[in-house]
Design an enzyme around this catalytic site. Structure first.
Site, mmCIF file in Angstrom:
data_model
loop_
_atom_site.group_PDB
_atom_site.id
_atom_site.type_symbol
_atom_site.label_atom_id
_atom_site.label_comp_id
_atom_site.label_asym_id
_atom_site.label_seq_id
_atom_site.Cartn_x
_atom_site.Cartn_y
_atom_site.Cartn_z
ATOM 1 N N THR A 209 0.496 -1.024 0.211
ATOM 2 C CA THR A 209 -0.240 -0.076 0.164
ATOM 3 C C THR A 209 0.770 1.489 0.246
ATOM 4 O OG1 THR A 209 -0.315 0.429 2.364
ATOM 5 C CG2 THR A 209 -1.736 -0.872 1.181
ATOM 6 N N GLU B 281 -5.580 -4.055 0.336
ATOM 7 C CA GLU B 281 -5.932 -4.794 1.507
ATOM 8 C C GLU B 281 -7.593 -6.123 1.144
ATOM 9 O OE1 GLU B 281 -5.467 -2.120 1.936
ATOM 10 O OE2 GLU B 281 -3.822 -1.624 3.855
ATOM 11 N N LYS C 231 -13.031 16.467 14.369
ATOM 12 C CA LYS C 231 -13.946 16.195 15.441
ATOM 13 C C LYS C 231 -13.893 17.056 15.929
ATOM 14 C CE LYS C 231 -11.853 11.364 15.379
ATOM 15 N NZ LYS C 231 -10.617 11.556 14.076
ATOM 16 N N TRP D 284 -19.166 14.732 14.167
ATOM 17 C CA TRP D 284 -17.574 14.246 12.958
ATOM 18 C C TRP D 284 -17.599 15.202 11.611
ATOM 19 C CZ3 TRP D 284 -16.388 8.601 12.376
ATOM 20 C CH2 TRP D 284 -14.944 7.966 13.543
#
Lengths: 545, 545
Positions: B185, B333, B442, B447
Site C-alpha cells: 500500500t 487490502e 472531530k 464528526w
C-alpha cells in the site's frame, strides 16, 4: 509461505445471512400444496431457518446427523435448506417419485433422524413409517389446520413447532469441508447411492452459477425454480438466489402448464429452470390456448437440463418466447454443473443449421470442471468433435465417492470421476453426449450410439417410443436391436422403419432387427430401464446372425 | 462428518490451464512500450507462463520466494502473473510511480530475488540497483533489439531467456492458502506495508468478479484493462479474464486519451476499468476532437474505482458513451472488491436526482465482504444512510495483517479489518464514503467530513484544489480549516467562499478560516498528503478561538 488473508470458511449460513442483510425485502413466492400463493422474503427465510436450527437442537440433532425432506419447492423447504445445513446437520433431500421401496431404502441407509414432509406425501409417509427405523420425528410441512390425519409416531406440525422457537441463533463456524447435504442418485443398476456435498463444494458451485457463462444469476432476476428441490441441490439455485438476493418463485407440486404459465406471468419471471418434460407440459397448455402470447411474458432465459434439448424445444423458446435457451449437462455427482451451452463471440456470425447444431450440444466446459474423454484403456482421446469416449470429470464440486463408500473407490488414477457417459468434445470444448457407456453397442471394435438410433427412430411419425440395445452377435460381438412402441393407430412394419433409418444414419449402424412391443420398461423417474430390456432379450437371436 | 467431494485446491495455475484449454485462440492484445500493437492468445500466455516457471527454476527461485515486477500492462507481465504464482513463487508487483526511495524500501523489505522491468524503467533500475541487496538478476521485459544500455549486475533479456526454456511444465499442487502475490500500500503515513494474497483468496475474488452484480466478466467480453497491473491485482481482471476466456487488451504505458480511444475503437472493447484520472484524460481528448462519436465505440460498461466518481463523469459516460458506470470501492487490502454500485430492481422506476445520488454512492455489498460501521468505542452503528462511523470489513479475500507483521495485529475483536475509512451504509447496504478516519474533523463530539467540505469548495469556479484539516480549538477540540489553491486568474477571498459554502452545508460544518496557498502537498500517487499539511498548520490559530 502462507498468504496473510482472513481465514474465513465457506459456509452455507453465510448465504442466508448475506441475503437477509442486503436483500431483506426481496420476495420469496411459493405456491403451496394447498393451492394459494404465499409471500415471504429473505429476512423471513433467514428468521425461519434460525428457528429450524433451534428446533433441530431441541430434537437432539447433532452436527453431521442426517435430516430428511420429502417435499416440493416452497419457502418451508427453503428454510430447511439453510436451517439444517447452516446448523451443521446434513440436509437429505429424498426424491418422492422413487418407488416406495427405494424411499424406504434411502432413508434407512442415510439414517435420517427426522423427516420433514409435504402433506401430499402423508399417505406415503404413513405407509413407510413402520420401516423407517432411525426417524425420531415426522414433521408435516404445514399449519395446524392442514395437518394430515395419519398414524405415525411423533407427528409434529412444522408451523407450530417453528413458531415456538426463538429466531435468535448464532450459526456455528464449521469446517468448510463438513458435509452439508446428501442426495441419492436414482441409478438404473443396483441400489441408489448417496452423494455427500460439503459446504465448500456448495459455495464454489454457487459462485460459478452467477457467471454469465453459466446461469448468470443476479439481484435483478426473478427465478422460477421448477427443478425440484430434491434433485441435485435444485441445480444450486436456492443457494445462488440467496448469494445475490434474487427473487425466487417456488411452484410447489403445481408443475402443470397452466400453473407454470400463471406464475411466469403474475410474478414477471425473468429466468426459469426445469427438465424437458415440464416444458413439454407448458407447450401443450399453450397449444390448447392459442389466445396466449408467450412473448408477452418477457422471460429472458430458460435453463434446461436432465435430458437433451430437442430442436423443436430450442426453436419454440427462441421463436415463440423470445428467450435464450441455456442448456446444461450435469448429474447428482457434479452438484450438478458440468457443462453449459453458452455461445462464444466467434459464433456471432453463425446462422442456420450450423448454429442450431452447436446449440443442441450439451455445452462448453466452465472453470472448475476439468473434462477428458478416454478410450477403454484409459487413454485420452482428441477433442475433435468426432472421437467419442468415456467422459471423466474433476473439480472441487465433483463427488470423490459415495456415502458409506458404496461402490468403493470410484475415481480414476488422475482423480477424475467417471460419469458413465460417452461423449465427444470439440476443439472449443463443447461436449456432446453420445450415450450412456453401458448402453453403447460395441460392434466389431467400433461403438454405436443407442441414443442416436433411438432419436432417429423416434422422429418417424409412426413411432411413440423406442429403445435400442446390443444383442450378442457371433462375428461382431454386438449388434443393435430396435424395440419399438407404435403410436396408437399407426401402420408400421420393421422393413419400412429400416428403410426410413437407412437414409439418416451410417449403414453399419442400422439395427439388425426391429421388434414391436406394447410398452417399454422405465425407472421411477421415467428413464428407459435398459437393464430390464436387455434381460428380456438376452436370448434373442438376430435374423442374420 | 466431512463431505465426499473432490479435494481440489484453488490455484492460480488452474485459471491459465482453463483459458488455454477452452479459449486457446482468444486474443491478448498489448500496446508495447516501444509503440506497436502485439497479439498473442491464451494458449500463448499459457506456454509463456510455463517458460517463466522453468526460467525461475533455473535462476534458483524456491517456492515462497518473492519475484518483483516494475512494469505496465502487457502480455509479458500477464505471463509473469501466471508463471510466478503458478510455480509457487510470490509475484511482487512494485508500483513504479512511488518515490525511488519507496521503491528501494519495498524491494528490500520484500527481499525480491529477481526483478523484471519494463524498458521505460531502465534508468530507475540502474539508479536503484546498488541498493537492492536481494536481487540476483535484473530481467528487461523486451527483446534483444530493445535491450537498455544500463550497468546492473546480471542483466538478462526476457524474450531471449524465455525462448530458451521448455514450454513443458507441470504446475505444482500447492496448498491453496500459499502466498501467491504481494502488493504494498502506498500509505500516507509510515512505510508502505505489504498485502500478501493467497491462491485461495485470489480464486474466490476472481469468482465474484464474474457475477453480474459486480463486473460481470464473461467470455463475450473484450476488456481494456487500464488499471495498472501493479495496483491491487489490477482489480483481479487478469485472473477473471482467464477464468472465462475473455479477450484482454493491455495498453502498456500509453494511457493518454488518444491511445485509450484508439484501443477502444480498434479492438471493439466492451468493458474497461480505470481510475477517474485516466477517464479525465480521455474526456480532454474528446473535448479537443469534437468530430469523434464516443457512442460509436459501443462500449457497454466502464468500471471506476480508486477515487469517487463525480457526477459529471457519470453523466458523460451515460449520455455520451451510452455506457453503464460500475463504480466500486476497495483497497489493496480487499483484493480489491469491497462494494460495487449496481442497481436493484426496485430502482427501475427511480429517476432524476434521487437516482444520480444513489449511483454516486460507492456501492452495495456483495457476498464475501461483510461490512460494519462502528463508533469510537467499537459499537455498531445503524444502516440508515445517515450515521457514519469507521468502516470495518471481513471476508475470505480481505487481509488479516501485513507482510512481516508490520503494523502488528490489525483485525478487531470480531476479526474485521478496519479500513481507515469513515462511511455511511443505507438500509439496502449501499455504502458511501464520508472521509478517511484520520482526516475527519472531530468537533465537539461530532464528526465533520473533510471530503464533503473539499468537494463543495471545489465546486466553486474560482477553486483549483482545496484541502480541509482539523485545527486545535479550545472549546470544540477541533474545527475545520480550509486551505485553497485558487484557479489561475480567479478573484476570490475567504469571506466569499464561506458565503458560497453556507448555502450548501450545515452551519456548524462551516470552516472557521480560509487560507490561500500556491500548492498543496501530494503523495507519489497523487493523493493529498494531509499529514504534511497538518504539520504545516500545527500551530495555526483560528481567528475565532
Amino acid at each position: 509461505m502462507l498468504g496473510l488473508m482472513q481465514d474465513r470458511p465457506l459456509l452455507i449460513s453465510s448465504l442466508i445471512e448475506h441475503a437477509a442483510t442486503f436483500h431483506p425485502e426481496t420476495e420469496i413466492v411459493s405456491r403451496l400444496p394447498e393451492g394459494p400463493v404465499h409471500r415471504t422474503n429473505w429476512r423471513g427465510i433467514c428468521l425461519r431457518s434460525k428457528q429450524v436450527a433451534n428446533a433441530l437442537s431441541g430434537l437432539g440433532i447433532q452436527p453431521g446427523d442426517r435430516v430428511g425432506t420429502l417435499a416440493w419447492n416452497s419457502y418451508r423447504h427453503l428454510a430447511l435448506y439453510y436451517g439444517v445445513s447452516g446448523s451443521g446437520a446434513v440436509l437429505h433431500t429424498v426424491n418422492p417419485r422413487l418407488f416406495p421401496e427405494q424411499v424406504d431404502y434411502i432413508i434407512n441407509h442415510a439414517e435420517d433422524q427426522v423427516l420433514f414432509f409435504d402433506i401430499g406425501f402423508a399417505p406415503l409417509v404413513e405407509q413407510l413409517a413402520p420401516a423407517l427405523k432411525s426417524v425420531k420425528a415426522f414433521i408435516a410441512l404445514t399449519d395446524r389446520a392442514h395437518m394430515p390425519d395419519i398414524q405415525v409416531p411423533n407427528l409434529l406440525c412444522f408451523d407450530e413447532l417453528m413458531d415456538a422457537q426463538s429466531a435468535e441463533y448464532a450459526w456455528p463456524e464449521l469446517d468448510e469441508k463438513s458435509a452439508s447435504s446428501l442426495c441419492y442418485t436414482s441409478g438404473t443398476t443396483g441400489n441408489p447411492k448417496g452423494v455427500l456435498y460439503s459446504h465448500r463444494s456448495t459455495l464454489l458451485h454457487t459462485l460459478m452459477e452467477l457467471a454469465p457463462d453459466t446461469f448468470g444469476i443476479s439481484s435483478s432476476e426473478t427465478v422460477l425454480l421448477i427443478v425440484p428441490m430434491f434433485h441435485a441441490n435444485a441445480w444450486g439455485t436456492p443457494y445462488a438466489a440467496a448469494m445475490v438476493g434474487a427473487k425466487l418463485v417456488l411452484p410447489g407440486p403445481h408443475l402443470d402448464g397452466e400453473s407454470v404459465y400463471a406464475l411466469m406471468r403474475d410474478e414477471k419471471v425473468t429466468f426459469s429452470q426445469g427438465v424437458p418434460t415440464v416444458w413439454m407440459m407448458l407447450f401443450q397448455y399453450l397449444d390448447a390456448h392459442k389466445e396466449l402470447d408467450a412473448r408477452s411474458l418477457g422471460i429472458r432465459r430458460i435453463g434446461i437440463g436432465g435430458a437433451a434439448v430437442s430442436r423443436g424445444m430450442l426453436e419454440r423458446f427462441e421463436g415463440e418466447f423470445g428467450a435464450e435457451v441455456v442448456q446444461g449437462w450435469g448429474m447428482t455427482e457434479t452438484s450438478p454443473i458440468g457443462v453449459i451451452s453458452k455461445l462464444l463471440p466467434k459464433h456471432d456470425n453463425w446462422a442456420g443449421e450450423e448454429l442450431v447444431k452447436l446449440k443442441l450440444k450439451q455445452g462448453r466446459g466452465v472453470w472448475g470442471v476439468e473434462l477428458k474423454i478416454v478410450d477403454e484403456s484409459g487413454q485420452a482421446l482428441p477433442w475433435d468433435g468426432v472421437a467419442f469416449g468415456h467422459l471423466h470429470v474433476r473439480g472441487p464440486w465433483i463427488a470423490s465417492g459415495y456415502f458409506r463408500r458404496e461402490g468403493g473407490e470410484v475415481l480414476d488414477q488422475e482423480g477424475f470421476f467417471p460419469t458413465g457417459d460417452v461423449a465427444t468434445i470439440d476443439p472449443d470444448g463443447y461436449l456432446q453426449l453420445v450415450d450412456r457407456a453401458k448402453d453403447v453397442i460395441k460392434s466389431g471394435g467400433e461403438w454405436i450410439s443407442s441414443i442416436d438410433l433411438e432419436n432417429t427412430a423416434n422422429s418417424h411419425p409412426g413411432v411413440a417410443e423406442s429403445a435400442v440395445i446390443g444383442v450378442a452377435h457371433p462375428k461382431w460381438q454386438e449388434r443393435p436391436l430396435l424395440v419399438v412402441v407404435k403410436r396408437a393407430g399407426a401402420e408400421l412394419d420393421g422393413a419400412t422403419l429400416i428403410d426410413y433409418l437407412s437414409t439418416r444414419i451410417a449403414k453399419w449402424w442400422l439395427p439388425d432387427d426391429v421388434v414391436f412391443v406394447d410398452s417399454l420398461p422405465h425407472t421411477a423417474t421415467g428413464k428407459l430401464l435398459k437393464t430390464k430390456l436387455r434381460e428380456q432379450f438376452k436370448d434373442y437371436k438376430l435374423p442374420l446372425a
